[in-house]
Design a protein around this motif. Structure first.
Motif, short mmCIF file in Angstrom:
data_model
loop_
_atom_site.label_atom_id
_atom_site.label_comp_id
_atom_site.label_asym_id
_atom_site.label_seq_id
_atom_site.Cartn_x
_atom_site.Cartn_y
_atom_site.Cartn_z
N HIS A 796 0.83 -1.20 0.00
CA HIS A 796 0.00 0.00 0.00
C HIS A 796 0.87 1.26 0.00
O HIS A 796 0.64 2.21 -0.77
CB HIS A 796 -0.92 -0.02 1.22
N SER A 797 1.90 1.27 0.81
CA SER A 797 2.79 2.44 0.90
C SER A 797 3.53 2.68 -0.40
O SER A 797 3.75 3.84 -0.80
CB SER A 797 3.79 2.25 2.05
N LEU A 798 3.92 1.60 -1.10
CA LEU A 798 4.64 1.76 -2.36
C LEU A 798 3.76 2.33 -3.47
O LEU A 798 4.26 2.69 -4.53
CB LEU A 798 5.22 0.41 -2.80
N SER A 799 2.47 2.42 -3.21
CA SER A 799 1.57 3.09 -4.16
C SER A 799 1.58 4.60 -3.97
O SER A 799 0.97 5.33 -4.74
CB SER A 799 0.12 2.56 -3.98
N TYR A 800 2.28 5.08 -2.93
CA TYR A 800 2.33 6.51 -2.60
C TYR A 800 3.70 7.13 -2.87
O TYR A 800 3.92 8.29 -2.54
CB TYR A 800 1.96 6.74 -1.14
N VAL A 801 4.66 6.38 -3.44
CA VAL A 801 6.01 6.93 -3.65
C VAL A 801 6.26 7.26 -5.12
O VAL A 801 7.39 7.53 -5.50
CB VAL A 801 7.09 5.95 -3.14
N TYR A 802 5.22 7.29 -5.93
CA TYR A 802 5.33 7.59 -7.35
C TYR A 802 5.58 9.08 -7.53
O TYR A 802 4.71 9.91 -7.21
CB TYR A 802 4.04 7.15 -8.04
N GLN A 803 6.75 9.45 -8.01
CA GLN A 803 7.19 10.85 -8.00
C GLN A 803 6.53 11.71 -9.08
O GLN A 803 6.70 12.93 -9.07
CB GLN A 803 8.71 10.90 -8.17
N ARG A 804 5.78 11.11 -9.98
CA ARG A 804 5.17 11.88 -11.07
C ARG A 804 3.83 12.50 -10.71
O ARG A 804 3.31 13.31 -11.48
CB ARG A 804 4.96 10.97 -12.29
N SER A 805 3.23 12.10 -9.60
CA SER A 805 1.88 12.59 -9.32
C SER A 805 1.66 12.79 -7.83
O SER A 805 2.47 12.36 -7.01
CB SER A 805 0.83 11.61 -9.86
N THR A 806 0.55 13.42 -7.51
CA THR A 806 0.16 13.64 -6.12
C THR A 806 -1.07 12.81 -5.79
O THR A 806 -1.99 13.26 -5.11
CB THR A 806 -0.11 15.12 -5.86
N THR A 807 -1.10 11.59 -6.33
CA THR A 807 -2.18 10.66 -6.04
C THR A 807 -1.59 9.28 -5.81
O THR A 807 -0.52 8.95 -6.33
CB THR A 807 -3.19 10.56 -7.21
N ALA A 808 -2.30 8.47 -5.02
CA ALA A 808 -1.93 7.07 -4.91
C ALA A 808 -2.23 6.41 -6.25
O ALA A 808 -3.24 6.70 -6.89
CB ALA A 808 -2.72 6.40 -3.80
N ILE A 809 -1.35 5.54 -6.71
CA ILE A 809 -1.54 4.90 -8.01
C ILE A 809 -2.04 3.47 -7.81
O ILE A 809 -1.96 2.90 -6.71
CB ILE A 809 -0.24 4.92 -8.84
#
Length: 866
Positions: A796-809
């Protein structure tokens, strides 16, 4: 600015202590691990899912499908010899296998049946069309030989968690039953999806293409028993009607004179047409090289002599069929039939039939039209329930004969909603995302970078440069990014705008050399089109391979504060900065990961367009760097044989002390980016594989990774966690009596999960449009020994480290990065002259492995794909 040939990559330093004695890797047959526990964390939530319970009432069962003349033959056999077959219903898989419920009267049966010639009486999607030709009959001999018995007990055993060799075959039988049931209704079948020839299901998305709404149906073994999974599905079809009308709309031109016939040939190939007024059906194999007025063929004067004359297609239709051709005479003919004896037909006498798949890439406007047609959760539930009732599976004789009954209610289950992770931003600030989203308004990046000596190049004639140059420094300063004014702003010379893409790129770099005294560290490139720009591929290749320059491409329609912020997030990540971190990442509090040196891999393969066997597939592996962080990644990319999903470039020893595989490259980087530590834990996220390939991931790809580790140090024995992420499935979750999607963070690891193996569904994202599709995670191996809650919270946390956006992917960032890296390299590789820049071994050593031009050493460690 002086330019020399691209610098050669320096030999890799001996970063990891070597022990070159080859070590044996355990070649045992690994299988996906069993579930040991389920998670408990999170707020409980009641859900419904699009699985319908299936009950068994006997112990024998069997299936169906069809294609070509095979179905017609077997339908005739069953109709003519029903008593000789013991009154058994039959199911055909479309190849060589026939299934029955219970045994036939004998182990080998032979029948003679007579069919009318397919060219005189054609069945198209359930409608029988008669031609003006007299029907011709042809006898066929059909032999049925007993092969094996597939007991339904195999499914029952699987539901109890027992392995069964016959389980996969039994499941295939039931899925074939569903396909045959749809085929009897005249549906277009695309794998396990079916689409009805009903114009109410068609959505015109432009370009001669229509979206066709249909349904997916398949059986599954789950924790709660056997279930039928039904989901909505959409496929792209060619708009039926006159061929010329389709070409005009597809190429967006006003008249037939403007049609690109080379492009038309590629688009039309293998599509089926009906000629009028004769009502004959053909498959297109190409276009004639000459016009209808010039193309000749040999015509026999009668059926009794050998005398023949050469006549043009135009003459034949005008003189022999009295057709008045309004516009076809000066344009190519459609070529149908066989290559050795082709038939030529004027364009205006042909129309495309309905329900033909369109496999070419869609444009932005077409994709936007599809997005608008997505159904909200409650609308989708009503559609699924209506289709279940309309399908009336219980009335199908063969399904009924298997002794199963299908529930008519959605399966109820309990999910959990995980709390979003706290994020660390700049200036010591923290925030907790709300609804899977957050904002950088009045906030700074946690690790902003500094960019000096950079340039803007502009290929577009309509970009608002004044707004861009005004908002870019203002916004970068607000985010903490130290951005110097551009060293140059270079506009493309208008005289080159009609030149080939690679020429435009080369001319632009000639101008850059003239304007700048040294190569820039970064280039902001403004493209003329938003997507599929011809310039994108050669531009990226020139920057990333030849010159080692980080670049960001944009093609803005409207420039505002949010657009510039999103662009700066990508630029900051590419140039070595970090936009946000997990709070537990910053404080070294990630369970197991923060205490033990850990590397995270994301793996994916990008394939060429359907039917392009000459285009190599591109495999990408990204890896985390600078442990204990898990938000920084770099990529290693290789080409391999077309359409091959298993990655074969992970371990490539070329001598006793040299390995050119992807894993060695990434392990070296990890060792250098940490205080010279080797990872003791290796976490692997794999995308793009089906359940039938899980064993290959464990026994082929994982073995390569282990061999790469042993090649570096025979004594090195890291622990592995292997997880497969699947997006291409059809399980959906709904909240009863709510129009809203399930909340972000919703996790399900019961009821619809595998009866034995360790898997779970996670909806990390906030689904604002349509119905959220969860990601299905399969834990194949866990030697690190995470608890269920620890592992689910890490994913779940690794869905929040995407540097291109300000949303969980929707899927973890390492997988998304691997997808981006493979896709980007595939884009610029297709513009390469492969004979000059790559070498391939056709079917020989290395399994068709193709060497790519390597990324320049200045950008190889960057997040160039971000």
């Amino acid at each position: 600015m002086k330019h020399s040939k691209p610098e050669a990559l320096p030999p890799p330093p001996p970063v990891i202590p070597f022990n070159f004695a080859p070590a044996k890797v355990d070649q045992s047959n690994r299988r996906p691990m069993a579930r040991s526990e389920i998670g408990t964390k999170g707020q409980r939530i009641s859900l419904l899912t699009n699985h319908f319970n299936v009950a068994f009432f006997n112990e024998d069962g069997n299936p169906v499908e069809s294609k070509g003349i095979g179905r017609r033959l077997l339908d005739m056999v069953h109709k003519t010899y029903e008593s000789e077959m013991g009154g058994k219903e039959v199911a055909f898989d479309g190849e060589k296998t026939l299934f029955t419920v219970g045994a036939l009267p004998g182990t080998k049966l032979e029948f003679i049946v007579v069919l009318e010639n397919a060219s005189s009486n054609r069945t198209i999607r359930g409608e029988t069309k008669r031609s003006r030709r007299l029907p011709q009959s042809k006898p066929y001999k059909v032999t049925l030989s007993y092969a094996t018995k597939i007991p339904i007990q195999a499914i029952v055993n699987a539901l109890k968690g027992q392995d069964s060799e016959q389980f996969i075959e039994a499941m295939r039988i039931f899925d074939v039953l569903l396909r045959q049931h749809a085929a009897k209704q005249g549906c277009l079948l695309v794998r396990q999806c079916y689409f009805k020839n009903d114009r109410r299901n068609f959505i015109d998305i432009g370009g001669g293409v229509m979206g066709c709404k249909g349904f997916h149906s398949s059986f599954h073994a789950t924790q709660s028993g056997f279930s039928l999974n039904i989901d909505v599905s959409t496929t792209m079809i060619v708009k039926p009607g006159k061929v010329v009308d389709f070409l005009l709309e597809n190429q967006n031109v006003c008249c037939i004179k403007e049609i690109d016939w080379l492009k038309a040939k590629r688009t039309l190939k293998n599509l089926r047409i009906k000629t009028f007024p004769s009502n004959l059906y053909y498959k297109i194999i190409g276009l004639s090289e000459k016009t209808c007025r010039e193309q000749t063929f040999s015509l026999k004067k009668n059926n009794h002599g050998d005398e023949a004359i050469n006549i043009t297609v135009y003459q034949y239709f005008v003189e022999y069929h009295h057709k008045h051709l309004e516009y076809s005479a000066d344009y190519p003919c459609l070529v149908v039939g066989k290559l050795k004896s082709p038939t030529y037909i004027p364009l205006e006498l042909c129309e495309l039939i309905s329900l033909q798949c369109y496999t070419k890439p869609l444009s932005n406007s077409q994709r936007a039209s599809l997005v608008k047609s997505r159904q909200k959760p409650q609308d989708q539930m009503r559609a699924l329930m209506g289709e279940l009732k309309q399908s009336n599976y219980d009335a199908d004789p063969l399904i009924n004969a298997t002794g199963i009954t299908i529930s008519n209610t959605f399966t109820k289950l309990e999910g959990r909603v995980l709390d979003p992770p706290k994020l660390k931003l700049g200036s010591g600030r923290y925030l907790v995302p709300c609804g899977g989203r957050w904002s950088f308004n009045n906030k700074t990046f946690v690790e902003p970078t500094r960019i000096t000596h950079w340039a803007i190049v502009n290929f577009s004639s309509c970009c608002d440069m004044n707004t861009l140059r005004r908002d870019l420094p203002r916004c970068s300063q607000a985010k903490g990014l130290d951005l110097d004014p551009p060293s140059a702003v270079i506009h493309e010379n208008s005289q080159f705008r009609c030149s080939p893409a690679h020429v435009r790129v080369d001319k632009m770099f000639e101008t850059i050399r003239q304007r700048l005294s040294s190569p820039p560290t970064f280039i902001l490139c403004i493209l003329p089109e938003r997507k599929n720009s011809d310039i994108y591929g050669p531009w990226k290749r020139k920057c990333l391979v030849d010159l080692g320059i980080v670049t960001q491409c944009i093609a803005p329609i409207k420039i505002d504060h949010q657009y510039v912020t999103n662009m700066l997030m990508k630029i900051n990540a590419k140039m070595g900065g970090i936009n946000s971190l997990l709070s537990i990442e910053f404080s070294n509090a990630i369970p197991l990961v923060s205490r033990t040196p850990t590397i995270i891999f994301g793996m994916d393969v990008s394939h060429g367009s359907p039917g392009r066997a000459d285009v190599p597939s591109i495999a990408a592996v990204v890896s985390s760097r600078k442990w204990p962080q898990i938000s920084r990644y770099r990529a290693s990319v290789r080409a391999q044989s077309a359409r091959v999903e298993m990655i074969d470039g992970l371990f490539k020893p070329i001598s006793h002390d040299k390995d050119e595989g992807m894993i060695r490259e990434l392990l070296d980087d990890f060792y250098l980016s940490t205080p010279k530590l080797k990872p003791k834990n290796i976490i692997i996220f794999r995308d793009g594989v089906s359940e039938s390939q899980f064993n290959q991931v464990l026994n082929i790809e994982l073995n390569q990774i282990i061999e790469a580790c042993k090649f570096l140090d025979e004594q090195w024995d890291p622990k592995f966690l292997v997880i497969v992420a699947q997006k291409r499935h059809h399980t959906k979750f709904f909240q009863a009596n709510s129009e809203a999607n399930v909340p972000p963070g919703t996790i399900v690891d019961n009821k619809v999960c595998h009866p034995k193996n360790n898997d779970f569904y996670l909806c990390a994202q906030n689904g604002k449009i349509g119905t959220t599709r969860p990601t299905h995670y399969h834990v194949l191996l866990d030697q690190i020994e995470f608890s269920a809650d620890e592992l689910q919270e890490l994913v779940h946390s690794l869905s929040y480290v995407y540097q291109r956006s300000t949303t969980a992917i929707s899927a973890v960032a390492p997988i998304r990065y691997a997808h981006l890296a493979a896709g980007q390299v595939a884009q610029f590789v297709k513009f390469d002259d492969m004979s000059d820049t790559a070498s391939s071994h056709n079917g020989g050593d290395a399994g068709g492995f193709t060497q790519l031009a390597k990324l320049h050493h200045k950008v190889s460690n960057s997040m160039f794909f971000c």
